[in-house]
Design an enzyme around this catalytic site. Structure first.
Site, PDB file in Angstrom:
ATOM      1  N   GLU A 160       0.834  -1.216   0.000  1.00  0.00           N
ATOM      2  CA  GLU A 160       0.000   0.000   0.000  1.00  0.00           C
ATOM      3  C   GLU A 160       0.865   1.261   0.000  1.00  0.00           C
ATOM      4  OE1 GLU A 160      -2.781  -0.783  -0.888  1.00  0.00           O
ATOM      5  OE2 GLU A 160      -2.871  -2.849  -0.155  1.00  0.00           O
ATOM      6  N   TYR A 178      -1.978  -8.039 -11.131  1.00  0.00           N
ATOM      7  CA  TYR A 178      -0.834  -7.973 -10.224  1.00  0.00           C
ATOM      8  C   TYR A 178       0.338  -8.778 -10.785  1.00  0.00           C
ATOM      9  CZ  TYR A 178      -4.171  -6.373  -6.662  1.00  0.00           C
ATOM     10  OH  TYR A 178      -5.116  -5.672  -5.967  1.00  0.00           O
TER      11      TYR A 178
HETATM   12  N1  BES Z   1      -5.962  -1.360  -4.524  1.00  0.00           N
HETATM   13  C1  BES Z   1      -5.934  -2.674  -4.033  1.00  0.00           C
HETATM   14  C2  BES Z   1      -7.255  -3.154  -3.535  1.00  0.00           C
HETATM   15  C3  BES Z   1      -8.382  -3.107  -4.545  1.00  0.00           C
HETATM   16  C4  BES Z   1      -8.169  -3.406  -5.874  1.00  0.00           C
HETATM   17  C5  BES Z   1      -9.644  -2.752  -4.146  1.00  0.00           C
HETATM   18  C6  BES Z   1      -9.220  -3.327  -6.781  1.00  0.00           C
HETATM   19  C7  BES Z   1     -10.686  -2.695  -5.056  1.00  0.00           C
HETATM   20  C8  BES Z   1     -10.470  -2.976  -6.383  1.00  0.00           C
HETATM   21  C9  BES Z   1      -4.885  -2.854  -2.939  1.00  0.00           C
HETATM   22  O1  BES Z   1      -3.753  -2.084  -3.119  1.00  0.00           O
HETATM   23  C10 BES Z   1      -4.414  -4.268  -2.959  1.00  0.00           C
HETATM   24  O2  BES Z   1      -3.848  -4.647  -3.941  1.00  0.00           O
HETATM   25  N2  BES Z   1      -4.632  -5.015  -1.908  1.00  0.00           N
HETATM   26  C11 BES Z   1      -4.177  -6.392  -1.793  1.00  0.00           C
HETATM   27  C12 BES Z   1      -2.864  -6.404  -1.084  1.00  0.00           C
HETATM   28  C13 BES Z   1      -1.811  -7.250  -1.638  1.00  0.00           C
HETATM   29  C14 BES Z   1      -1.630  -7.379  -3.085  1.00  0.00           C
HETATM   30  C15 BES Z   1      -0.491  -7.113  -0.914  1.00  0.00           C
HETATM   31  C16 BES Z   1      -5.209  -7.169  -1.012  1.00  0.00           C
HETATM   32  O3  BES Z   1      -6.180  -6.583  -0.545  1.00  0.00           O
HETATM   33  O4  BES Z   1      -5.060  -8.378  -0.857  1.00  0.00           O
HETATM   34 ZN    ZN Z   2      -2.642  -2.777  -4.766  1.00  0.00          ZN
END
Ligand code: BES
Ligand code: ZN
Length: 655
Positions: free
Chosen positions: A321, A414
C-alpha cells in the site's frame, strides 16, 4: 493472432483513454475541486450530504453536466452564489442500475464555452444502499461503545457516496467537513485534517445535536476512488516520525508494535524510487469485515486486521500500500481495463522493498512463485471460458464495458503485470529500468495513463538512453512480447521461473507429503516449522494445485504434524481450509466448525471467497446467511455471485 494485432491497432489509434465505466461527460467538463459536507447519523445509518464542485469546461459548448450516481436520493442541484435551483433528472437503464449505477443529468440553464469555470452544488442523502459503505452496529465493533462506518471506493463505488465523475482519469483536489452526533466518534478521511476550513454549506443544517466537526483537505489531485472515510471510536498512535496507526482501542497496542517499522518501509521504497511526496503515512486497522487486505487511500491506508499476524509476516501488505503512493496514487491508470498500471507496477515496487526487508532475493522469489501459481491457475480457468468477457480477464486488458469493473478483479493484473515489468527489467538492466521508472513517474506525476502511454514512453526512453543498435535490438525484443503479454489471454509469452532454494525447500516438502504413504510423515517433515510464512503459503498453494492426489489420512497427518487448523496466520488458514474442503477432509469431526467460524470472523474476500467456492451450494448458503450482516456490501455481492453460479449438487460429507 491477427485479431489481436488488429484489435491493438484499433485501440492504439483511437486511444484507450476512454473510460467505459462512467456515465459522466468527463471529456467535456472536468472536476477540478470537490468540497463535501456530511452529517453522519450512524445509528439510523443515514448520511445527509452536500457536494460543491468546481468544473472546467473542455468543449466548445456545454449545457449539461452528467454525473455518476448509485442508489442515492438527490434533493436539489443549484448554483452556490445566486442560489438558483437547476433542473435535473436521472437517466436509468434498469439493466445497469444495480451494476454500474445511473446517470444524473443536470441542466445548466445556460451554455458555457471552452475554458469557462463554474461551480455547482448538490444536496443528497445516502444510506445502507451505498455499496461503498459499511455501517457497523455497536455490537459489531471491538470497543462496543459506538457504531462504526468505513468506505471502500475502488473501483467504481465512490458514486454510491458522492455524485461525481467516477473515473480514474479525472483528478481533483478535495476538502470535506464531517459532522457527527456522538461525541465519542472520531473521523478520519484520506487527506490532512484541518481546522477553520470553510463552512460553505453548514448554515443549512440544524446545528442542534451536532457533537463534533471534522475537516479534511487534500491539495494533491486524486481520482474519486481514493476518497475514503472511517468513523468510530478510533484513535491514532505514532509508529515513527512520519507514520502512525489508527484503530479502535482494544488492540491498538498490538497493531502499533507489529507496525513499528513503518518508517523504515517508507524509506526502503524511497531508496528505490525517490521522495515520498505525501508527507505523512497513516494506516487504519479496520474491523475484520474490511473486504480487502489493504487499500491505498492517500495518507490513510486501510487494512484488514488479518495482516497483523504477530510475527510481522503480514506487513508486506503495508509495503504494497505504501508503494501505491507512487504507482496508483501519483501515476494512475486511466480506466479499469488498465488496472495493471496501478497494481502490476505497485507489486514490482513492493518486491523491491521486500528485498530490503528480507535481505535475500530468495524470499522475494517465494512471493513471486506463490503469485505465479495462483495466476497460472486463473489464466487457465478464464482462458477456457466461452464468455469473451470472462476470457478477457486472463489478459492485462479485461473487458469492463457494461460490467461492474470489480468483476474483472483478480491476481492477474498484479502478477501478469509484475512479470512483464520483471522481464523488461531483465532486458534493459536493473539500473536502467530503475531510472526508466523514475522518469515515467516524473513525466506522469498527478496524471493518469494507460498501457499505450507506457509503451510509447518506454520506447522513447530506450531510444534516448541506448545506442541505435542496442535500441533496435531491445525494441524488437519488446515488440515480440508486449501486445501478447497485455492483450492475449493465454499463458505468458516468456516463462520466468523464479527458482531458488527457499521455494525448492517448500515444494520438495509438499511433493514428499503428496507421495508419502497414508499415515506416514515424510523424513525431515519438521523443517516446515522453520519456514517463513511465504514458504508455508507456497507449500499449501502447491498442495491446492495437486489436491487430487491427497487423501484424508494424509490430511489428518498434516494437520497433526503442523497444527494447521489452529494456525494464527490467516494467509495459511484460508489455504488450508480450502484444501480441507476440496479433499473432503473437513467434517464436523475435524475442522469444519473452525472453517465455519473463520468465515464469520473475517470478511476479506481473498480469504473467504475460495472457501465459499469450494463449499457445496447448501452449506455456502447457510454459512452466508449466518454472516451476511457482518460482511461489507462488496463481499456480499461477490459471495452471492459465487453461490448463484453453483450447481445444485449437495456434498453429503459436509452436512
Ligand atoms: N488497490 C488494491 C485493492 C483493490 C483493488 C480494491 C481493486 C478494489 C479494487 C490494494 O492495493 C491491494 O492490492 N490489496 C491487496 C494487497 C496485496 C496485493 C499485498 C489485497 O487486498 O489483498
Ligand atoms: Zn494494490
Amino acid at each position: 493472432m491477427k485479431f489481436y494485432i488488429i484489435a491493438f491497432l484499433i485501440i492504439a489509434s483511437f486511444g484507450v483513454d476512454i473510460d467505459k465505466n462512467t456515465f459522466s461527460n468527463y471529456r467535456e467538463v472536468k472536476m477540478q475541486h470537490l468540497h463535501i459536507e456530511w452529517l453522519l447519523n450512524l445509528r439510523t445509518k443515514i448520511i445527509d450530504g452536500s457536494a460543491e464542485y468546481t468544473f472546467k469546461v473542455t468543449t466548445a459548448e456545454l449545457k449539461e453536466v452528467h454525473l455518476d450516481i448509485y442508489q442515492m436520493e438527490i434533493k436539489y442541484a443549484y448554483y452556490p452564489n445566486v442560489g438558483k435551483v437547476l433542473d435535473w433528472h436521472v437517466e436509468s437503464d434498469p439493466k445497469q442500475s444495480l451494476v454500474q449505477g445511473d446517470k444524473l443529468i443536470i441542466k445548466l440553464g445556460q451554455s458555457y464555452k471552452y475554458g469557462d469555470i463554474f461551480q455547482l452544488r448538490i444536496k443528497y442523502q445516502i444510506g445502507e444502499a451505498a455499496r461503498a459503505l459499511s455501517f457497523l452496529s455497536v455490537d459489531q465493533t471491538d470497543d462496543k461503545k459506538a457504531p462504526y462506518l468505513f468506505s471502500q471506493c475502488e473501483a467504481n463505488n465512490c458514486r454510491s457516496m458522492i455524485p461525481l465523475q467516477d473515473t480514474p482519469s479525472i483528478k481533483f483536489t478535495y476538502s470535506a467537513t464531517v459532522l457527527t452526533q456522538d461525541s465519542q466518534i472520531n473521523v478520519f478521511m484520506s487527506g490532512l485534517p484541518v481546522e477553520n476550513n470553510k463552512f460553505a454549506l453548514m448554515e443549512q443544517y440544524n446545528m442542534n445535536g451536532i457533537a463534533k466537526i471534522f475537516q479534511f483537505e487534500l491539495k494533491i489531485k486524486i481520482p474519486a476512488y481514493l476518497i475514503a472515510i472511517v468513523a468510530g471510536t478510533v484513535q491514532e498512535k505514532a509508529t515513527g516520525q512520519r507514520t502512525s496507526v489508527i484503530s479502535e482501542a482494544k488492540n491498538i497496542d498490538i497493531y502499533q508494535k507489529e507496525l513499528e517499522d513503518l518508517d523504515k518501509y517508507v524509506k526502503y521504497l524511497e531508496d528505490y524510487i525517490g521522495e515520498y511526496k505525501w508527507g505523512f503515512y497513516k494506516i487504519v486497522i479496520l474491523p475484520a469485515s474490511f473486504p480487502f487486505g489493504g487499500m491505498e487511500n492517500p495518507l490513510l491506508t486501510f487494512a484488514n486486521p488479518s495482516i497483523i499476524v504477530g510475527d510481522k509476516s503480514g506487513v508486506s501488505v503495508a509495503i504494497h500500500e505504501i508503494a501505491h503512493s507512487w504507482f496508483g496514487n501519483t501515476v494512475t491508470c486511466n480506466n479499469w481495463s488498465n488496472m495493471w498500471i496501478n497494481e502490476g507496477f505497485c507489486v514490482f515496487l513492493e518486491r523491491k522493498g521486500l528485498l530490503q526487508l528480507f535481505g535475500e532475493i530468495d524470499y522475494v522469489y517465494v512471493n513471486s512463485q506463490v503469485g505465479t501459481k495462483e495466476m497460472n491457475a486463473l489464466i487457465k480457468e478464464f482462458n477456457t471460458s466461452t464468455d469473451p468477457v470472462v476470457k478477457s480477464y486472463a489478459s492485462l486488458h479485461p473487458i469492463t464495458e457494461d460490467h461492474n469493473a470489480d468483476d474483472s478483479f483478480s491476481t492477474i493484473p498484479y502478477e501478469r503485470g509484475y512479470q512483464l515489468l520483471f522481464y523488461l527489467e531483465s532486458i534493459i538492466s536493473e539500473t536502467k529500468f530503475q531510472q526508466l521508472l523514475k522518469d515515467w513517474l516524473r513525466q506522469n506525476e498527478y496524471q493518469s495513463a494507460d498501457e499505450n502511454d507506457f509503451y510509447n514512453f518506454m520506447i522513447t526512453w530506450i531510444q534516448s538512453n541506448f545506442t541505435i543498435e542496442q535500441f533496435l535490438a531491445v525494441k524488437q525484443q519488446i515488440d515480440s512480447v508486449y501486445t501478447k503479454w497485455v492483450y492475449e489471454t493465454g499463458a505468458l509469452p516468456v516463462k520466468q521461473g523464479f527458482g531458488n532454494h527457499a521455494s525448492t525447500q517448500a515444494t520438495d516438502l509438499a511433493e514428499e507429503w503428496l507421495s508419502s504413504r497414508p499415515g506416514e510423515q515424510p523424513q525431515g517433515y519438521e523443517i516446515f516449522d522453520q519456514f517463513k510464512s511465504n514458504q508455508k503459503q507456497l507449500f499449501l498453494s502447491y498442495m491446492l494445485e495437486k489436491y487430487i492426489n491427497m487423501n484424508t489420512i494424509t490430511m489428518k497427518q498434516l494437520d497433526l504434524s503442523y497444527n494447521l487448523s489452529e494456525n494464527k496466520d490467516a494467509e495459511l488458514l484460508f489455504r488450508w481450509y480450502t484444501l480441507s474442503i476440496q479433499t473432503k477432509y473437513a467434517t464436523t469431526n475435524t475442522n469444519l466448525n473452525q472453517i465455519r467460524s473463520f468465515v464469520g470472523k473475517i470478511g476479506r474476500m481473498k480469504m473467504i471467497n475460495p472457501i465459499y467456492k469450494a463449499l457445496d451450494k447448501n452449506t455456502a448458503q447457510t454459512w452466508y446467511n449466518e454472516n451476511k450482516n457482518f460482511y461489507h456490501p462488496l463481499a456480499r455481492q461477490s459471495i452471492e455471485n459465487i453461490i448463484k453460479s453453483k450447481g445444485q449438487q449437495i456434498n453429503v460429507e459436509l452436512l
